[in-house]
Design a protein around this motif. Structure first.
Motif, PDB file in Angstrom:
ATOM      1  N   ALA A  88      71.066  16.893  31.725  1.00 37.88           N
ATOM      2  CA  ALA A  88      69.976  17.833  31.988  1.00 37.88           C
ATOM      3  C   ALA A  88      70.486  19.042  32.768  1.00 37.88           C
ATOM      4  O   ALA A  88      70.134  20.192  32.453  1.00 37.88           O
ATOM      5  CB  ALA A  88      68.856  17.140  32.753  1.00 37.88           C
ATOM      6  N   TYR A 142      66.921  19.270  23.961  1.00 37.97           N
ATOM      7  CA  TYR A 142      67.036  18.201  24.965  1.00 37.97           C
ATOM      8  C   TYR A 142      65.708  18.057  25.714  1.00 37.97           C
ATOM      9  O   TYR A 142      65.214  16.941  25.923  1.00 37.97           O
ATOM     10  CB  TYR A 142      68.162  18.521  25.944  1.00 37.97           C
ATOM     11  N   ASN A 145      63.048  16.480  23.420  1.00 35.34           N
ATOM     12  CA  ASN A 145      63.276  15.041  23.220  1.00 35.34           C
ATOM     13  C   ASN A 145      62.987  14.219  24.466  1.00 35.34           C
ATOM     14  O   ASN A 145      62.879  12.991  24.389  1.00 35.34           O
ATOM     15  CB  ASN A 145      64.709  14.798  22.751  1.00 35.34           C
ATOM     16  N   HIS A 146      62.885  14.896  25.601  1.00 32.28           N
ATOM     17  CA  HIS A 146      62.549  14.209  26.850  1.00 32.28           C
ATOM     18  C   HIS A 146      61.123  14.564  27.292  1.00 32.28           C
ATOM     19  O   HIS A 146      60.794  14.534  28.488  1.00 32.28           O
ATOM     20  CB  HIS A 146      63.568  14.561  27.941  1.00 32.28           C
ATOM     21  N   ASN A 147      60.294  14.893  26.288  1.00 32.10           N
ATOM     22  CA  ASN A 147      58.851  15.094  26.491  1.00 32.10           C
ATOM     23  C   ASN A 147      58.496  16.253  27.420  1.00 32.10           C
ATOM     24  O   ASN A 147      57.412  16.264  28.015  1.00 32.10           O
ATOM     25  CB  ASN A 147      58.204  13.802  27.020  1.00 32.10           C
TER      26      ASN A 147
END
Length: 411
Positions: A88, A142, A145-147
């Motif tokens: 991240a 990214y 995909n991590h909401n």
């Protein structure tokens, strides 16, 4: 006192510029996170004399943080290892690096105290981020995909919008293989977030690419539909559906959306006009004939309605709904005629007038009995009650009793 004030101001300015120097030293030693923390106050302070230099340094530090994560990622892929790194943080650093470079360029292109513009960092930063800018797409992916949809949209917008930044002056970013796809996903994600303005803006860009035009047009369409608040919004939505229906005449969904639009209360006149326009283009569309018949039926134009319904039935003899509606229209016509011909005081009809009414009822019976034949279980149309009415008025006691029993009224 004035000297004291000037001394404090000078000390503050030196302090802010000193932060830039400290951050540079920390960066050179590889203490990148500490360098970011140290430099951050100087970026927004009015006391920092060279904002362009400060933002350029921040961009460089963030880029090194990104490359640090990239290096571990590459080594893991190459050596099939699993050395830990902050994914991240790597993606965030790429975004921050580009944002800082654009901010640097903003200050770098301002006139100095002598009124002259001397751009120092644009060329190097422009070339660097022209190559690395696509990593911002990865950052958005990214986040998605991590909401974190809002962050994803922000990152993807940065990728698209940065192409117009003066940072890339003199560089050709026009041949971008990712532009249409990224705009499409911004539009889709923004639509799902009910941000219809953003959805429309970026879907329109995506629609400029023939490969994405159809999908992007759907986003524009439904963003307009769901976001409509005024009459003008509704008309813009209608114009979009019409354009899409013209472009893709074989796509039934655009036709169905137009039908849905015109079916709303108060739009009968518009519906009638639209059906006539459609039939001029395609006289073999059974549904358009059925809709035209419905408009005429609602207006009490019984003969016109039956004529339109008959056209639909000619195109599809199993179209039980239009056959049933023809029977209902003729039944209504008979009732209307009976009321108009009845004696005003007694309510009775002359034999001649009664026969006129019965002739229409007999025609109605043909259509309704055909409906019964096509749909014996009344799954599509409920022919029982109008047939009961007709049999009763025609004096067919046996069949009216049969319908009455079917309706559950037999005693």
């Amino acid at each position: 006192m004035m000297l004291a004030v000037l001394a404090v101001a000078a000390t503050t300015a030196f302090a802010q510029d000193d932060l830039v120097k400290q951050a540079k030293k920390l960066c050179d030693k590889g203490e990148l996170e500490s360098a970011v923390t140290t430099l951050t106050p100087a970026l927004t302070s009015d006391q920092t004399e060279d904002k362009a230099e400060a933002w350029n340094l921040m961009s460089d530090i963030q880029y090194q943080l990104f490359m640090k994560g990239q290096q571990v990622e590459l080594e893991n892929k190459t050596n099939n290892t699993a050395n830990p790194y902050d994914t991240a943080a790597m993606h965030n650093a790429m975004v921050a690096a580009l944002e800082a470079a654009m901010k640097c360029d903003e200050f770098d292109s301002k006139p100095n105290e002598k009124g002259k513009i001397k751009i120092r960092f644009r060329e190097a930063n422009g070339k660097k981020f022209m190559m690395s800018r696509p990593y911002v797409i990865s950052a958005g992916l990214y986040a998605y995909n991590h909401n974190n949809v809002a962050e994803a949209i922000k990152d993807w917008k940065l990728y698209i919008d940065s192409a117009e930044s003066p940072l890339f002056t003199g560089l050709d970013l026009s041949n971008d293989p990712y532009r249409a796809d990224v705009c499409y996903y911004i539009g889709l994600a923004a639509y799902n977030q009910k941000d219809y303005a953003t959805a429309t803006k970026y879907a329109k860009i995506a629609a400029q690419d023939s490969a994405k035009a159809k999908e992007a047009s759907d986003i524009i369409l439904f963003a307009q539909k769901d976001g409509a608040k005024t009459k003008e919004d509704s008309l813009a939505y209608l114009a979009t559906i019409k354009d899409l229906h013209t472009q893709y005449p074989s796509e039934s969904r655009y036709y169905n959306l137009l039908m849905d639009y015109y079916s709303k209360p108060g739009r009968q006149a518009e519906m009638k006009k639209w059906t006539e326009e459609e039939l001029a283009k395609d006289p073999n569309n059974k549904m358009t004939w059925a809709l035209k018949g419905e408009c005429e039926m609602n207006a009490g134009q019984w003969d016109d309605a039956v004529a339109s319904y008959n056209k639909a039935a000619e195109l599809d003899p199993t179209f039980v709904q239009v056959i049933f509606n023809s029977g209902v229209c003729l039944n209504s016509k008979a009732i209307q005629l009976k009321d108009s011909l009845a004696d005003k005081s007694t309510g009775k009809l002359t034999v001649e007038n009664a026969n006129k009414v019965k002739a229409i009822l007999a025609d109605a019976k043909v259509y309704l009995e055909k409906s019964k034949e096509l749909d014996p279980n009344r799954e599509k149309v409920n022919w029982a009650y109008p047939l009961y009415q007709i049999y009763y008025q025609l004096g067919d006691k046996a069949k009216s009793a049969e319908m009455e029993a079917l309706l559950g009224n037999n005693k």
